[in-house]
Design a protein around this motif. Sequence first.
Motif, PDB file in Angstrom:
ATOM      1  N   LEU A   1       0.843  -1.202   0.000  1.00  0.00           N
ATOM      2  CA  LEU A   1       0.000   0.000   0.000  1.00  0.00           C
ATOM      3  C   LEU A   1       0.878   1.253   0.000  1.00  0.00           C
ATOM      4  CD1 LEU A   1      -2.812  -0.987   2.542  1.00  0.00           C
ATOM      5  CD2 LEU A   1      -3.145  -0.464   0.112  1.00  0.00           C
TER       6      LEU A   1
ATOM      7  N   LEU B   1      -8.591  -3.717  -3.286  1.00  0.00           N
ATOM      8  CA  LEU B   1      -8.719  -4.249  -1.928  1.00  0.00           C
ATOM      9  C   LEU B   1     -10.049  -4.964  -1.848  1.00  0.00           C
ATOM     10  CD1 LEU B   1      -7.636  -1.072   0.058  1.00  0.00           C
ATOM     11  CD2 LEU B   1      -6.523  -3.295   0.261  1.00  0.00           C
TER      12      LEU B   1
ATOM     13  N   TYR C   1     -12.690  -2.395  -3.066  1.00  0.00           N
ATOM     14  CA  TYR C   1     -12.282  -1.036  -3.413  1.00  0.00           C
ATOM     15  C   TYR C   1     -11.279  -1.043  -4.561  1.00  0.00           C
ATOM     16  CZ  TYR C   1     -14.308   0.310   1.052  1.00  0.00           C
ATOM     17  OH  TYR C   1     -15.172   0.514   2.099  1.00  0.00           O
TER      18      TYR C   1
ATOM     19  N   PHE D   1      -4.460  -3.326   8.922  1.00  0.00           N
ATOM     20  CA  PHE D   1      -3.813  -2.042   8.649  1.00  0.00           C
ATOM     21  C   PHE D   1      -3.079  -1.565   9.904  1.00  0.00           C
ATOM     22  CE2 PHE D   1      -7.693  -1.981   5.916  1.00  0.00           C
ATOM     23  CZ  PHE D   1      -7.064  -1.997   4.687  1.00  0.00           C
ATOM     24  N   PRO D   2      -1.792  -1.846  10.004  1.00  0.00           N
ATOM     25  CA  PRO D   2      -1.057  -1.399  11.192  1.00  0.00           C
ATOM     26  C   PRO D   2      -1.017   0.134  11.208  1.00  0.00           C
ATOM     27  CG  PRO D   2       0.293  -2.839   9.780  1.00  0.00           C
ATOM     28  CD  PRO D   2      -0.920  -2.477   9.009  1.00  0.00           C
ATOM     29  N   VAL D   3      -1.058   0.700  12.392  1.00  0.00           N
ATOM     30  CA  VAL D   3      -0.944   2.153  12.512  1.00  0.00           C
ATOM     31  C   VAL D   3       0.462   2.562  12.104  1.00  0.00           C
ATOM     32  CG1 VAL D   3      -0.963   4.100  14.102  1.00  0.00           C
ATOM     33  CG2 VAL D   3      -2.645   2.279  14.350  1.00  0.00           C
ATOM     34  N   ARG D   4       0.546   3.534  11.226  1.00  0.00           N
ATOM     35  CA  ARG D   4       1.877   4.054  10.876  1.00  0.00           C
ATOM     36  C   ARG D   4       1.816   5.572  10.868  1.00  0.00           C
ATOM     37  NH1 ARG D   4       0.200   4.283   5.251  1.00  0.00           N
ATOM     38  NH2 ARG D   4      -0.521   2.249   4.603  1.00  0.00           N
ATOM     39  N   GLY D   5       2.860   6.174  10.419  1.00  0.00           N
ATOM     40  CA  GLY D   5       2.967   7.613  10.569  1.00  0.00           C
ATOM     41  C   GLY D   5       2.081   8.449   9.667  1.00  0.00           C
ATOM     42  N   GLY D   6       1.342   7.808   8.761  1.00  0.00           N
ATOM     43  CA  GLY D   6       0.587   8.600   7.796  1.00  0.00           C
ATOM     44  C   GLY D   6       1.520   9.129   6.732  1.00  0.00           C
TER      45      GLY D   6
ATOM     46  N   ILE E   1       0.450   7.212   1.255  1.00  0.00           N
ATOM     47  CA  ILE E   1      -0.706   6.359   1.510  1.00  0.00           C
ATOM     48  C   ILE E   1      -1.754   6.526   0.413  1.00  0.00           C
ATOM     49  CG2 ILE E   1      -2.628   5.947   3.087  1.00  0.00           C
ATOM     50  CD1 ILE E   1      -0.748   7.029   5.276  1.00  0.00           C
ATOM     51  N   GLN E   2      -2.293   5.400  -0.017  1.00  0.00           N
ATOM     52  CA  GLN E   2      -3.379   5.458  -0.985  1.00  0.00           C
ATOM     53  C   GLN E   2      -4.647   5.829  -0.231  1.00  0.00           C
ATOM     54  OE1 GLN E   2      -2.652   1.454  -2.276  1.00  0.00           O
ATOM     55  NE2 GLN E   2      -2.292   2.135  -4.368  1.00  0.00           N
ATOM     56  N   SER E   3      -4.931   7.125  -0.183  1.00  0.00           N
ATOM     57  CA  SER E   3      -5.992   7.548   0.721  1.00  0.00           C
ATOM     58  C   SER E   3      -7.366   7.582   0.075  1.00  0.00           C
ATOM     59  CB  SER E   3      -5.652   8.905   1.317  1.00  0.00           C
ATOM     60  OG  SER E   3      -5.486   9.842   0.293  1.00  0.00           O
ATOM     61  N   LYS E   4      -7.424   7.685  -1.236  1.00  0.00           N
ATOM     62  CA  LYS E   4      -8.722   7.785  -1.892  1.00  0.00           C
ATOM     63  C   LYS E   4      -9.074   6.455  -2.545  1.00  0.00           C
ATOM     64  CE  LYS E   4      -9.844  12.060  -1.098  1.00  0.00           C
ATOM     65  NZ  LYS E   4     -11.005  12.389  -0.274  1.00  0.00           N
ATOM     66  N   LEU E   5     -10.181   5.892  -2.148  1.00  0.00           N
ATOM     67  CA  LEU E   5     -10.603   4.597  -2.654  1.00  0.00           C
ATOM     68  C   LEU E   5     -11.976   4.723  -3.300  1.00  0.00           C
ATOM     69  CD1 LEU E   5      -9.764   2.678   0.647  1.00  0.00           C
ATOM     70  CD2 LEU E   5      -8.281   2.892  -1.345  1.00  0.00           C
TER      71      LEU E   5
END
Lengths: 203, 203
Positions: free
Chosen positions: B144, B152, B198, B168-173, B177-181
Amino acid sequence: MATQAAPRKAKITVYIAQTLDGFIADSNGKVTFLESYEDTTGEEKPDDCGYAEFYETVGALIMGRTSYELVRGFADWPYKGKMSYVLSTSVIDDMLPDTKCFQIKGQPSVDEQLRNLIAEIEKDLKEGQCIWVMGGGVTIDAFLKANLVDELDIFVLPMMLGSGVPLFPVRGGGASIQSKLTLTRLEKRAKGIARLTYDTKAK
Amino acid sequence: MATQAAPRKAKITVYIAQTLDGFIADSNGKVTFLESYEDTTGEEKPDDCGYAEFYETVGALIMGRTSYELVRGFADWPYKGKMSYVLSTSVIDDMLPDTKCFQIKGQPSVDEQLRNLIAEIEKDLKEGQCIWVMGGGVTIDAFLKANLVDELDIFVLPMMLGSGVPLFPVRGGGASIQSKLTLTRLEKRAKGIARLTYDTKAK
C-alpha cells in the motif's frame, strides 16, 4: 397504589464513521476529513447516511471528554435539546447547557458505573428513545467491554488515514468482549460510504 | 526483428478476511476463528465468498514470511501449481515447491525492491492473471505504501477479537498512503460476512 413500571430498557447505539483502516479522527484528534463526505450534490434530499432519522430516535447522548471538547470547539453545540453525558475522570467546570459531566471514579468497577449511568439516563427517556454512545474510541470501547452496546452502526469511508484515533483500540482481548455480531444492514450510501449495522445481542 | 511487447501490467489484489475490529489473525498469529465462517450449510454450492472465482484469476502470490510459516504448518500447501513469493529479510532455507524466497535488502528502497519483484513476476504471468498479495498486515502495508495495490477485496467478519494482528497497522501517515478509494462492490455473503471491494486507482 399503581405498581411500579418495569425499568425501561433503552437501546444503546454506536453510530459512527470510520476510515477503512479504522480511524475515527486523525492524529491531531480532528475530523476534518469527514467534510469531504458531506453530500453536496445539490439533490433536494442529499444523503445524510440516515442521520436525521437516527437522531430523531436519540433520547440522550454519551461521549468522552475528548469528544466533548472537540465538538465544543464548533460554532454551535449541535445537540441542543437532548442531554449529553460527558464521561471524565475529573470534574469539568463550566459545562454547556444540555450537558452534564459524569465523573468516572476509582470504584466501583467502570462497568458498574456505566450501568448506573444508563439506569439514571433511562429514567428520563421516552418510550422508544435510544441512547447514542457518540465517541470516541475509548468511550465506545468501555461500553463494549461492559456489554452495554446493542447496536453498532458503522459508516466505512472509502479512504485511509494511516494513523489517528482508532474506533476499536487494541486491548487484551478476553471474555468481556462482545465477539459475536449479527449483520442486520449493509447499504451503499452516497460517495462510496458503506453502512454496516450489527446487532450485538441477537443469537 | 519483432518489437518488444509492452510490459504486462498485472492487477495486484489484496483479498483478505478481517474481523470488524480490524484483525486478520489472533494474538498468537492464528486464524482458527476463520473456521466458524466456513459455509457448512450443506448447500450444493456453499458460499465460498467468491474465492474459487478469484483464485482462478491468480497468477502468483506474494506473502510475508510469517504468513508463509503459518500456511506451511497446514496439512497441505494450498497454492500448488502457482508460484508464491515469500518476502523475508533473511534467506529461507528449504523452501517448499512452488515457493520462492524474495529477500528484502537494505537498499534500494523497499518500494523499489517491491516494484522490481512485480516486474519479475509479470514476466511469467498470462494475460489477465492477477497477483494476490495474500498477507499479512506488514506485507500488505508495504505494498500500500508503495502504491502497488490496485484492488482491496475485504471480507468483514461479524465478530471482534479485541487484539491480534491488524490488517492495517498504525503508521505515521503521510503522502505515500493510498488515501482515496472507490467502493466498487458491497455484498452480504453467507454467515453475515460483508464484502467490501475497493478500486485504489480509479479517480
